[in-house]
Design an enzyme around this catalytic site. Structure first.
Site, PDB file in Angstrom:
ATOM      1  N   TYR A 277       0.862  -1.178   0.000  1.00 55.74           N
ATOM      2  CA  TYR A 277       0.000   0.000   0.000  1.00 55.74           C
ATOM      3  C   TYR A 277       0.903   1.235   0.000  1.00 55.74           C
ATOM      4  O   TYR A 277       1.757   1.396   0.874  1.00 55.74           O
ATOM      5  CB  TYR A 277      -0.900   0.009   1.237  1.00 55.74           C
ATOM      6  CG  TYR A 277      -1.817  -1.190   1.326  1.00 55.74           C
ATOM      7  CD1 TYR A 277      -3.138  -1.113   0.896  1.00 55.74           C
ATOM      8  CD2 TYR A 277      -1.353  -2.412   1.836  1.00 55.74           C
ATOM      9  CE1 TYR A 277      -3.984  -2.216   0.971  1.00 55.74           C
ATOM     10  CE2 TYR A 277      -2.191  -3.520   1.902  1.00 55.74           C
ATOM     11  CZ  TYR A 277      -3.499  -3.411   1.468  1.00 55.74           C
ATOM     12  OH  TYR A 277      -4.340  -4.516   1.531  1.00 55.74           O
ATOM     13  N   HIS A 283      -7.183  -0.566  -1.465  1.00 52.61           N
ATOM     14  CA  HIS A 283      -6.541  -1.712  -2.088  1.00 52.61           C
ATOM     15  C   HIS A 283      -5.051  -1.448  -2.284  1.00 52.61           C
ATOM     16  O   HIS A 283      -4.624  -0.293  -2.432  1.00 52.61           O
ATOM     17  CB  HIS A 283      -7.197  -2.024  -3.439  1.00 52.61           C
ATOM     18  CG  HIS A 283      -8.656  -2.355  -3.324  1.00 52.61           C
ATOM     19  ND1 HIS A 283      -9.117  -3.523  -2.764  1.00 52.61           N
ATOM     20  CD2 HIS A 283      -9.758  -1.653  -3.700  1.00 52.61           C
ATOM     21  CE1 HIS A 283     -10.433  -3.545  -2.796  1.00 52.61           C
ATOM     22  NE2 HIS A 283     -10.855  -2.416  -3.355  1.00 52.61           N
ATOM     23  N   LYS A 314      -2.741  -4.120 -10.312  1.00 50.71           N
ATOM     24  CA  LYS A 314      -1.559  -3.713  -9.552  1.00 50.71           C
ATOM     25  C   LYS A 314      -0.337  -3.737 -10.469  1.00 50.71           C
ATOM     26  O   LYS A 314      -0.348  -4.375 -11.520  1.00 50.71           O
ATOM     27  CB  LYS A 314      -1.328  -4.653  -8.361  1.00 50.71           C
ATOM     28  CG  LYS A 314      -2.540  -4.790  -7.451  1.00 50.71           C
ATOM     29  CD  LYS A 314      -2.273  -5.677  -6.274  1.00 50.71           C
ATOM     30  CE  LYS A 314      -3.555  -6.096  -5.585  1.00 50.71           C
ATOM     31  NZ  LYS A 314      -4.420  -4.993  -5.196  1.00 50.71           N
TER      32      LYS A 314
END
Length: 336
Positions: A277, A283, A314
């Site tokens: 993070y 998320h 991601k």
């Protein structure tokens, strides 16, 4: 237009210079044009040249005796048919911006060709990416799978910026060793939880895993005991290493991420060491896997990693651990 193949090089006469001037093929010489094998096969396939004694099939078959020629030709053809001018070197190919060519523009990509089973040597990869960056080029891996399909990956060395939301300061805590983790008695929403450490066991207790525990012990935040006996960072490290042969690399990458005020958590469910993070997002932003700089991974393993990261929105980083620090290598699929 005729070209001559002498078993080593392929050359045209002076009339071949038009291929260079119009479309950037080959390298001009005093008496004509010297073509790379990929260029010659492509031009023969497009019926732009003739090679006496050879059809496209026979020349392609002969040149394909050289390891890697078939996949390098497939990449060359794909790039040409996408509208790029392509020349060999300094890696496998250098690729010019659309509408530009040698002498009238600059190359923008440096392309290395691999098969899906080829190993990726991180030390060499990092060297090539650094060289490309010094030349102000974009480094690209062109991967050819067993069905001759192509996938392009942009490779970058990322310098991490500090997180936009700094983490709260931490107080000192006592912790009790349980197996290879530790139990800390803290109320809900304690400083440790707010900084992204630990897993809540119940309203009174937090469990810290080995990597985060070592990080906190190194900072003097956690005083670890077994019963009433204190345990040093060195002793706990030796204990944790007994069942985790990747621990040293994970600690190095974890420490670097924490130094940038990021919050690394386990990435097990994604098949990697950490999900990370970088701010206040609900998320995680990154998947990060720690590797030694001398590590070698099959391209197929890296491909699965990138696809997984992409599927969960991601970025995929490999943290290459070296004595000089951590190099974060980003792999991202691109469409040229």
């Amino acid at each position: 237009m005729k070209a001559v193949f002498d078993g080593i090089t392929i050359r045209t006469g002076k009339e071949g210079k038009a291929l260079y001037e119009q479309s950037g093929y080959g390298r001009p010489e005093a008496d004509g044009l010297r073509l790379s094998p990929q260029e010659a096969v492509y031009l023969l396939h497009r019926q732009r040249i003739e090679v006496p004694g050879y059809s496209f099939d026979t020349l392609f078959a002969e040149l394909s005796n050289e390891p890697g020629f078939m996949r390098s030709f497939l990449v060359y053809r794909d790039l040409r048919e996408r509208g790029y001018v392509v020349q060999t070197g300094p890696h496998d190919f250098r690729v010019f911006r659309r509408g530009e060519k040698p002498g009238k523009g600059e190359s923008v990509y440096l392309v290395r060709v691999l098969s899906e089973r080829d190993p990726v040597r991180f030390e060499k990869l990092i060297e090539e990416v650094l060289a490309s960056r010094n030349m102000r080029k974009q480094y690209v891996l062109a991967v050819v799978d067993d069905e001759e399909e192509l996938t392009y990956y942009e490779i970058k060395l990322q310098k991490l910026a500090d997180a936009t939301s700094p983490l709260p300061p931490l107080q000192e805590h006592d912790a009790l060793l349980i197996g290879k983790s530790a139990l800390v008695r803290v109320p809900p929403q304690s400083d440790l939880e707010q900084a992204g450490y630990g897993k809540r066991m119940d309203p009174e207790r937090l469990i810290l895993g080995p990597v985060e525990l070592l990080s906190l012990m190194e900072k003097g935040i956690i005083r670890l005991t077994k019963g009433s006996e204190p345990i040093s960072t060195t002793d706990f490290l030796a204990l944790a290493q007994e069942t985790d042969n990747e621990l040293d690399g994970k600690i190095a990458v974890y420490t670097d991420l924490r130094a940038h005020q990021f919050t690394p958590r386990t990435g097990y469910k994604f098949g990697h060491h950490f999900r990370v993070y970088c701010g206040k997002n609900v998320h995680s932003d990154l998947l990060v896997h720690a590797v030694e700089k001398e590590s070698v991974l099959p391209m197929s393993v890296i491909s699965r990693s990138v696809r997984m990261a992409h599927s969960v929105k991601k970025k995929m980083f490999f943290g290459a651990v070296h004595s000089s620090g951590i190099q974060f290598v980003e792999f991202a699929r691109i469409k040229l």
